[in-house]
Scaffold this active site. Structure first.
Site, PDB file in Angstrom:
ATOM      1  N   MET A  59     -76.503   7.270  85.131  1.00 52.17           N
ATOM      2  CA  MET A  59     -76.504   7.763  86.513  1.00 52.17           C
ATOM      3  C   MET A  59     -76.367   9.287  86.527  1.00 52.17           C
ATOM      4  SD  MET A  59     -74.715   4.878  88.808  1.00 52.17           S
ATOM      5  CE  MET A  59     -73.027   5.218  88.368  1.00 52.17           C
ATOM      6  N   GLN A 107     -69.475  -4.599  82.074  1.00 55.32           N
ATOM      7  CA  GLN A 107     -70.919  -4.360  82.234  1.00 55.32           C
ATOM      8  C   GLN A 107     -71.692  -4.808  80.990  1.00 55.32           C
ATOM      9  OE1 GLN A 107     -72.604  -0.749  84.218  1.00 55.32           O
ATOM     10  NE2 GLN A 107     -72.982  -0.084  82.135  1.00 55.32           N
ATOM     11  N   HIS A 154     -72.412   9.890  77.127  1.00 54.33           N
ATOM     12  CA  HIS A 154     -73.853   9.607  77.253  1.00 54.33           C
ATOM     13  C   HIS A 154     -74.597  10.110  76.006  1.00 54.33           C
ATOM     14  CE1 HIS A 154     -72.686  10.068  81.646  1.00 54.33           C
ATOM     15  NE2 HIS A 154     -73.243   8.875  81.651  1.00 54.33           N
ATOM     16  N   ALA A 156     -74.966  13.201  85.557  1.00 57.03           N
ATOM     17  CA  ALA A 156     -73.690  13.904  85.339  1.00 57.03           C
ATOM     18  C   ALA A 156     -73.279  13.669  83.884  1.00 57.03           C
ATOM     19  CB  ALA A 156     -72.611  13.427  86.319  1.00 57.03           C
TER      20      ALA A 156
HETATM   21  P1  AMP Z   1     -73.143   5.906  83.714  1.00 59.14           P
HETATM   22  O1  AMP Z   1     -73.956   7.150  83.834  1.00 59.14           O
HETATM   23  O2  AMP Z   1     -71.710   6.072  84.063  1.00 59.14           O
HETATM   24  O3  AMP Z   1     -73.788   4.716  84.367  1.00 59.14           O
HETATM   25  O4  AMP Z   1     -73.140   5.573  82.165  1.00 59.14           O
HETATM   26  C1  AMP Z   1     -74.327   5.375  81.448  1.00 59.14           C
HETATM   27  C2  AMP Z   1     -73.990   4.734  80.136  1.00 59.14           C
HETATM   28  O5  AMP Z   1     -73.140   5.595  79.390  1.00 59.14           O
HETATM   29  C3  AMP Z   1     -73.249   3.394  80.310  1.00 59.14           C
HETATM   30  O6  AMP Z   1     -73.751   2.463  79.371  1.00 59.14           O
HETATM   31  C4  AMP Z   1     -71.832   3.777  80.030  1.00 59.14           C
HETATM   32  O7  AMP Z   1     -71.045   2.698  79.539  1.00 59.14           O
HETATM   33  C5  AMP Z   1     -72.002   4.849  78.956  1.00 59.14           C
HETATM   34  N1  AMP Z   1     -70.819   5.683  78.900  1.00 59.14           N
HETATM   35  C6  AMP Z   1     -70.198   6.288  79.923  1.00 59.14           C
HETATM   36  N2  AMP Z   1     -69.076   6.916  79.494  1.00 59.14           N
HETATM   37  C7  AMP Z   1     -68.990   6.675  78.170  1.00 59.14           C
HETATM   38  C8  AMP Z   1     -68.048   7.055  77.168  1.00 59.14           C
HETATM   39  N3  AMP Z   1     -66.975   7.778  77.422  1.00 59.14           N
HETATM   40  N4  AMP Z   1     -68.289   6.641  75.901  1.00 59.14           N
HETATM   41  C9  AMP Z   1     -69.381   5.891  75.603  1.00 59.14           C
HETATM   42  N5  AMP Z   1     -70.304   5.500  76.508  1.00 59.14           N
HETATM   43  C10 AMP Z   1     -70.107   5.893  77.776  1.00 59.14           C
END
Ligand code: AMP
Length: 283
Positions: A30, A154, A37, A32
């Site tokens: 998403m 998730q 990521h 940011a």
């Molecule tokens: P999001 O942009 O929050 O939807 O995250 C995108 C992907 O990055 C998802 O699969 C999250 O689980 C992963 N993600 C977010 N934060 C972390 C983190 N601290 N460590 C590892 N993966 C992450």
């Protein structure tokens, strides 16, 4: 890096790549973007010929519309990050590109995984996640898709989705990337003040304590001790601390209940819901 807004056009482009035998890695986000990521992107870059990333703040997965409005958007910095990470294609659709007039908004059978734990507090959230991921999978048709252990429930939902629709996609789960003090990296951490961000390390520390404690005390007692400690902290509101079977999300009360046990926690702190988890046992 090529930027596509249209899922249909990206699909046509990737079909050409697949015809020439290329394996495709996909990292949905998403935006940011932060080092969490990046860890997914790095691994996907190593394991595939072609790397696709999506940035889409999916309204369907926000049960709280204020959270949707407040969600950080840092596109210029994100694009720079993605180019440095060697992304070949960025999917950057508008809401209308994803949920076009022809989109049929039927709920997906998630076998109840969407209505427990986090799903109980955020009705519709995992349906929204499953719908957007299925939509993207249908157009990207990746060889491998990468998700973070950070959002543990998730990952279980996505594994179920892939099995349910018998999709020929390997789901790869990547470890949690943390800040130096142990706080799990999250786009939402930006909303904390510097002081709150540094103090929020108590969440990780309490998970470590729980992990240590549960090997010499019954799990239920260890959870109660950690919960009591968290509830005593000023400004911290423990929403849940629960231990589950890591494959099924069924709650466990003893380490003997499953081969794979994970502690899931959400604490509201500084006005932000902070999610974290820790594997207590994996045989
Ligand atoms: P999001 O942009 O929050 O939807 O995250 C995108 C992907 O990055 C998802 O699969 C999250 O689980 C992963 N993600 C977010 N934060 C972390 C983190 N601290 N460590 C590892 N993966 C992450």
């Amino acid at each position: 890096m090529f930027i596509f807004k249209s899922l249909v056009l990206l699909n046509a482009e990737l079909a050409r790549q697949k015809e020439s035998g290329k394996e495709i890695g996909f990292v949905p986000t998403m935006g940011a973007l932060h080092h969490g990521h990046l860890s997914l992107l790095k691994r996907a870059r190593q394991e595939n010929d072609t790397l696709v990333c999506s940035i889409f703040v999916n309204p369907k997965q926000f049960d709280d519309k204020k959270d949707l409005t407040a969600y950080p958007r840092t596109l210029t910095a994100d694009v720079k990050y993605l180019m440095e990470a060697g992304v070949d294609y960025l999917l950057l659709p508008n809401v209308d590109d994803v949920y076009s007039d022809s989109y049929v908004d039927d709920d997906i059978d998630l076998n109840g995984l969407d209505t427990i734990i986090e799903g109980k507090l955020r009705p519709g959230h995992f349906q929204g996640v499953a719908k957007v991921v299925k939509r993207f999978f249908d157009f990207v048709i990746p060889t491998r898709a990468y998700f973070g252990q950070k959002d543990f429930q998730q990952t279980v939902v996505i594994n179920h989705l892939v099995k349910h629709f018998q999709l020929p996609i390997h789901i790869e789960i990547c470890p949690i990337v943390r800040e130096d003090n142990g706080l799990a990296m999250s786009s939402r951490n930006e909303r904390l003040s510097d002081e709150q961000r540094s103090k929020a390390a108590f969440i990780y520390k309490s998970l470590i304590d729980l992990k240590e404690r549960c090997f010499f005390k019954p799990l239920e007692q260890a959870i109660a001790t950690t919960s009591k400690y968290l509830n005593s902290l000023e400004g911290a509101d423990l929403e849940y601390l629960v231990c589950v079977n890591g494959d099924t999300l069924e709650e466990v009360t003893s380490l003997k209940d499953a081969d794979y046990v994970v502690a899931l926690i959400v604490v509201r702190y500084g006005g932000v819901r902070l999610l974290d988890n820790m594997i207590l046992k994996k045989n």
